[in-house]
Design a protein around this motif. Structure first.
Motif, short mmCIF file in Angstrom:
data_model
loop_
_atom_site.label_atom_id
_atom_site.label_comp_id
_atom_site.label_asym_id
_atom_site.label_seq_id
_atom_site.Cartn_x
_atom_site.Cartn_y
_atom_site.Cartn_z
N UNK A 1 0.93 -1.41 -0.01
CA UNK A 1 -0.10 -0.26 -0.17
C UNK A 1 0.91 1.28 -0.02
N UNK A 2 1.92 1.26 -0.72
CA UNK A 2 2.98 2.37 -0.97
C UNK A 2 2.23 3.65 -1.36
N UNK A 3 1.21 3.35 -2.54
CA UNK A 3 0.64 4.29 -3.35
C UNK A 3 1.34 4.65 -4.51
N UNK A 4 2.69 3.91 -4.98
CA UNK A 4 3.52 4.43 -6.28
C UNK A 4 2.57 4.12 -7.21
N UNK A 5 1.88 2.90 -7.43
CA UNK A 5 1.18 2.36 -8.78
C UNK A 5 -0.10 3.53 -8.94
#
Length: 240
Positions: free
Chosen positions: A149-153
């Motif tokens: 869930x890092x949000x990079x994508x």
């Protein structure tokens, strides 16, 4: 350590603000997170940014570096700078709070919209269900559970930028793992959620999520799988 310095531009402010320029000592094996931390400790104590583990396990240090979303703790300066400098700003497609910090609330709200929560099919008094490691259905989605869930994508996805209803690759990747989990008690509910407006059929299959994922996941493949599963469910009349 060398006597060289690195020119670093960092976004300061919220939606309105400006890039501030700093000269940072250029050290061997230096990461972008090292650079940001040096600036906060030595030049700009009020600089807001987010990090936790520093070793690539939490994903909280994701930022946009030279136009590309990255984990800053795993991005070495020597691999991206060349003869130029470094420009650091918040992740795209998320509200800005201050400086390099974004509000992750919309990201997790979209996760919920895609029915990204596990619904148990057994009570706590029943034996824990197990899935054999060689189960073909499970092996297809094993990689997807490694998302942190890092949000990079989400930041890399152009469709998220264009379409505010689109739940995004991370949420759909989570839905893909649940739709294939034999222990989930509402797999039909997952397919119904992702078949609605802003779900898997909104994906344009650009593959930006695959290109940018720091842990090498393939959300595009999972989204394609959801498209097939929802179409099959529709033809069977189970998406009512």
């Amino acid at each position: 350590m060398t006597d060289e310095t690195l020119t670093v531009e960092i976004w300061r402010g919220k939606d309105t603000g400006r890039f501030e320029t700093y000269q940072v000592p250029h050290r061997k094996s230096q990461t972008i997170l090292d650079v940001v931390t040096w600036i906060q400790r030595n030049r700009e104590p009020a600089l807001a940014y987010r990090f936790a583990c520093r070793v690539g396990m939490c994903g909280s240090c994701a930022m946009t570096v030279n136009g590309r979303p990255r984990w800053t703790c795993r991005t070495h300066v020597s691999k991206i700078v060349g003869s130029g400098g470094v420009r650091i700003e918040p992740l795209r497609n998320l509200p800005r709070i201050k400086d390099l910090v974004t509000d992750m609330t919309p990201f997790f709200e979209k996760w919920q919209a895609a029915r990204g929560r596990f619904e148990p099919s057994a009570t706590r008094s029943e034996p824990m269900a197990s899935i054999p490691s060689d189960d073909p259905e499970r092996r297809i989605v094993d990689a997807g559970i490694e998302c942190i869930n890092c949000g990079v994508c989400h930041a890399a996805c152009d469709v998220v930028t264009w379409n505010p209803d689109y739940v995004g690759p991370a949420a759909l990747n989570r839905a893909w793992t649940l739709a294939n989990d034999q222990r989930d008690g509402d797999r039909a509910g997952v397919l119904k959620a992702v078949s609605e407006v802003g779900g898997c059929h909104a994906c344009h299959t650009h593959g930006s999520c695959v290109e940018h994922c720091p842990v090498g996941l393939n959300p595009t493949a999972g989204i394609a799988g959801l498209k097939r599963m929802t179409l099959s469910a529709l033809l069977k009349g189970s998406l009512s």
